[in-house]
Design a protein around this motif. Structure first.
Motif, PDB file in Angstrom:
ATOM      1  N   LEU A 145      -0.969   4.171  -5.059  1.00 62.61           N
ATOM      2  CA  LEU A 145      -2.296   4.211  -4.453  1.00 62.61           C
ATOM      3  C   LEU A 145      -2.673   2.897  -3.787  1.00 62.61           C
ATOM      4  O   LEU A 145      -3.376   2.889  -2.769  1.00 62.61           O
ATOM      5  CB  LEU A 145      -3.350   4.568  -5.507  1.00 62.61           C
ATOM      6  N   ARG A 146      -2.203   1.787  -4.325  1.00 64.60           N
ATOM      7  CA  ARG A 146      -2.636   0.476  -3.826  1.00 64.60           C
ATOM      8  C   ARG A 146      -1.740  -0.084  -2.723  1.00 64.60           C
ATOM      9  O   ARG A 146      -1.923  -1.229  -2.314  1.00 64.60           O
ATOM     10  CB  ARG A 146      -2.732  -0.515  -4.986  1.00 64.60           C
ATOM     11  N   ASP A 147      -0.801   0.697  -2.245  1.00 66.48           N
ATOM     12  CA  ASP A 147       0.111   0.225  -1.202  1.00 66.48           C
ATOM     13  C   ASP A 147       0.060   1.181  -0.012  1.00 66.48           C
ATOM     14  O   ASP A 147       0.439   2.350  -0.124  1.00 66.48           O
ATOM     15  CB  ASP A 147       1.535   0.143  -1.757  1.00 66.48           C
ATOM     16  N   SER A 148      -0.409   0.690   1.125  1.00 69.94           N
ATOM     17  CA  SER A 148      -0.558   1.542   2.313  1.00 69.94           C
ATOM     18  C   SER A 148       0.766   2.165   2.736  1.00 69.94           C
ATOM     19  O   SER A 148       0.821   3.345   3.110  1.00 69.94           O
ATOM     20  CB  SER A 148      -1.139   0.716   3.468  1.00 69.94           C
ATOM     21  N   ASP A 149       1.840   1.393   2.690  1.00 67.03           N
ATOM     22  CA  ASP A 149       3.144   1.916   3.110  1.00 67.03           C
ATOM     23  C   ASP A 149       3.637   3.012   2.166  1.00 67.03           C
ATOM     24  O   ASP A 149       4.219   4.010   2.611  1.00 67.03           O
ATOM     25  CB  ASP A 149       4.174   0.785   3.176  1.00 67.03           C
ATOM     26  N   LEU A 150       3.394   2.833   0.862  1.00 64.76           N
ATOM     27  CA  LEU A 150       3.809   3.862  -0.093  1.00 64.76           C
ATOM     28  C   LEU A 150       2.972   5.128   0.068  1.00 64.76           C
ATOM     29  O   LEU A 150       3.487   6.244  -0.058  1.00 64.76           O
ATOM     30  CB  LEU A 150       3.711   3.334  -1.523  1.00 64.76           C
ATOM     31  N   ARG A 151       1.693   4.956   0.351  1.00 69.30           N
ATOM     32  CA  ARG A 151       0.860   6.138   0.601  1.00 69.30           C
ATOM     33  C   ARG A 151       1.397   6.907   1.809  1.00 69.30           C
ATOM     34  O   ARG A 151       1.491   8.136   1.792  1.00 69.30           O
ATOM     35  CB  ARG A 151      -0.606   5.732   0.824  1.00 69.30           C
ATOM     36  N   ASP A 152       1.744   6.169   2.858  1.00 72.42           N
ATOM     37  CA  ASP A 152       2.313   6.816   4.047  1.00 72.42           C
ATOM     38  C   ASP A 152       3.604   7.557   3.710  1.00 72.42           C
ATOM     39  O   ASP A 152       3.849   8.670   4.196  1.00 72.42           O
ATOM     40  CB  ASP A 152       2.598   5.768   5.126  1.00 72.42           C
ATOM     41  N   LYS A 153       4.423   6.924   2.892  1.00 67.59           N
ATOM     42  CA  LYS A 153       5.709   7.526   2.527  1.00 67.59           C
ATOM     43  C   LYS A 153       5.496   8.835   1.773  1.00 67.59           C
ATOM     44  O   LYS A 153       6.160   9.847   2.048  1.00 67.59           O
ATOM     45  CB  LYS A 153       6.512   6.545   1.674  1.00 67.59           C
ATOM     46  N   VAL A 154       4.562   8.827   0.831  1.00 65.35           N
ATOM     47  CA  VAL A 154       4.266  10.039   0.059  1.00 65.35           C
ATOM     48  C   VAL A 154       3.701  11.125   0.971  1.00 65.35           C
ATOM     49  O   VAL A 154       4.112  12.292   0.908  1.00 65.35           O
ATOM     50  CB  VAL A 154       3.280   9.709  -1.085  1.00 65.35           C
TER      51      VAL A 154
END
Length: 559
Positions: free
Chosen positions: A322-331
């Motif tokens: 939740l706290r990482d924009s790139d990880l949110r995009d990946k999900v």
């Protein structure tokens, strides 16, 4: 010898006093009037004043190489409370149909995950993000203009009606609503003034030429109200269900999907939600247990498939994503890919056991996910608990903000007495169920709220250990709970306080208690959903119900 009284003599002011007083009064009047002929000092062109709705804002604008940069904090406080500054150095703007990500010092933005070239980037000034004004107009319904000669940057909303007046002669614009106030400038005859407020006989105005201040209402010949020039995007309309009410059942899938040939008729059902996607151990990874055959079977029966995506109920795993924009995009990219691959109709978000401090990040994730799912034609829903003091199971949901974004909010109105409860009680008593609806309606509109109902109950065992009673439980479906009652030779009667059938048996030092879920209790839950005008019902889970439950649901959907 007496001289007698002296004759009285009337005193008179010297003749020069009256001219002196008159001169002093004239001088005082002239001194008072002097400011009305003076002009205010203009701000430096590189640091213009920010004017919004006619008022100077306490936010500094920065100008570099002819481009005006507006502080993110102004956008957050005045224009878009949902604007988001990510810890990875990204400004994120979410609208009904777009997700825009702007990384600092990057000439590439991403709109709905598609790259877009920029002329100028977002910059950091003293550690604070600043957005180029040229980008601001494309993100929001705003008209912006920079006036270096006047030292102002003006922003006007274009999604609101404007009151515009026209002058019949040259008009002095003053810094305050007074004839004695200093001048900002002189507007020639025919100037259009955007009127923002009225004070006495004065109008607070700004002009397209950059004059900002007050003018006398007597100097304005005519006024007109202009309609907003911006039209907001239409609200997303979920795919039709063939009914005005949602009747959803969750399908629990651990790793293997059920044999659909063994699933009986489920009249009234229009949505099925298999638990197919969950947040994996590797950051940003989505585990997938979907099955093409299941989707085909559901569609052949006329059910929409809203696949469930959970956070695996893992606190740290959820926080990392939740706290990482790139990880949110990946999900989000993976969810979109799976939705298209399996021809899904919707996504049901089931994030539970989330840190309270991560509540804004959960909302942001949903704000970034929803427009992209809508763009793909999918219905979006999220599961929430009733509001309570539990930090990780309830206070992690910003219900009102979530309801603004998603199509439906599923209220998990069960586990009134949860698995680890220190006392025995029903899964969801009828009065408690109604209370949860009332409580949630304080934050979620009825047309978006779906009532979660249980197809299960719990058999409680109480064992006396001295002065203490030890409580344990086992979850039962409807058929197995009725079978237990029959096997024990006890009779289930209505518990008037709970609105459910109740059975009890004592054997030795153990007391068994069970509150039953059946067609009668389900009918009462449907009546609650109807009485509050809710969007529908959602049941946990398929396989725990008795066949007659579908008749109750069918009646509910059709009435």
């Amino acid at each position: 010898m007496s001289l007698g009284p002296r004759a009285s003599r009337k005193r008179t002011r010297p003749r020069y006093v009256w001219p002196a007083i008159a001169f002093a009064l004239m001088l005082a009047g002239a001194l008072l009037a002097v400011p009305s002929f003076l002009y205010v000092e203009k701000p430096p062109a590189a640091r213009p004043h920010l004017i919004y709705k006619g008022e100077e804002q306490a936010f500094p604008v920065v100008v570099e190489r002819g481009e005006a940069y507006v502080p993110f904090q102004f956008v957050k406080e005045k224009i878009d409370s949902n604007a988001f500054w990510d810890e990875t150095g990204t400004v994120i703007v979410t609208t009904k149909d777009k997700v825009v990500k702007l990384k600092t010092d990057s000439l590439t933005a991403h709109v709905n995950q598609n790259p877009v070239d920029l002329q100028v980037p977002v910059v950091l000034e003293s550690g604070e993000p600043y957005i180029p004004s040229s980008i601001l107009e494309t993100l929001y319904p705003l008209s912006v203009s920079y006036h270096p000669d006047e030292g102002v940057f003006i922003a006007r909303p274009t999604d609101e009606a404007s009151l515009v007046g026209t002058s019949i002669s040259d008009v002095v614009v003053r810094v305050d609503p007074s004839l004695l106030a200093r001048r900002v400038g002189v507007a020639p005859a025919g100037t259009e003034f955007y009127i923002h407020s009225v004070k006495g006989g004065w109008l607070r105005v700004d002009t397209s030429e950059g004059l900002v201040g007050w003018v006398s209402s007597r100097d304005i010949d005519r006024t007109e109200e202009r309609e907003p020039s911006h039209r907001p995007p239409r609200d997303y309309t979920p795919r039709p269900l063939g009914s005005d009410k949602i009747a959803l059942v969750w399908e629990q899938v651990d790793r293997h999907n059920p044999d659909t040939s063994k699933i009986g008729d489920m009249p009234g059902l229009n949505v099925i939600s298999p638990t197919w996607f969950r947040l994996g151990e590797k950051p940003g990874e989505v585990e997938n247990y979907a099955d093409f055959r299941y989707v085909s079977w559901a569609h052949e029966r006329g059910y929409q498939v809203w696949a469930l995506f959970s956070n695996s109920f893992e606190l740290e795993r959820t926080k990392t994503m939740l706290r990482d924009s790139d990880l949110r995009d990946k999900v989000i990219s993976q969810i979109l890919m799976y939705a298209r691959l399996y021809s899904l109709d919707g996504i049901n978000i089931d994030f539970e056991n989330v840190y309270q401090d991560d509540a804004p990040y959960l909302t942001q994730f949903v704000r970034e996910l929803t427009p992209l799912l809508h763009e793909a034609g999918l219905t979006v829903s999220i599961d929430v608990t009733v509001k309570s003091l539990s930090p990780t199971w309830s206070m992690c949901f910003e219900r009102s903000r979530l309801a603004e974004v998603v199509d439906y909010v599923m209220l998990m109105a069960y586990d009134e007495f949860y698995a680890g409860s220190p006392v025995a009680g029903p899964t969801a008593s009828i009065p408690w169920t109604e209370w949860t609806v009332q409580k949630t309606l304080e934050e979620v509109p009825a047309e978006k709220l779906v009532l979660g109902v249980p197809f299960y109950t719990r058999l409680w065992t109480e064992v006396k250990e001295g002065s203490h009673v030890k409580v344990s439980q086992v979850a039962y479906g409807m058929s197995s709970s009725e079978a237990w009652v029959r096997s024990q030779g006890v009779e289930a009667t209505i518990d008037p306080d709970r609105g459910l059938r109740y059975a009890e048996k004592t054997s030795g030092d153990k007391t068994y208690k069970i509150w039953l879920e059946d067609a009668g209790s389900m009918t009462k839950r449907m009546e609650i959903a109807d009485s509050y005008g809710l969007a529908g019902i959602a049941a946990w889970r398929r396989g725990l119900e008795t066949p007659d439950i579908w008749d109750v649901i069918s009646d509910y959907v059709e009435r």
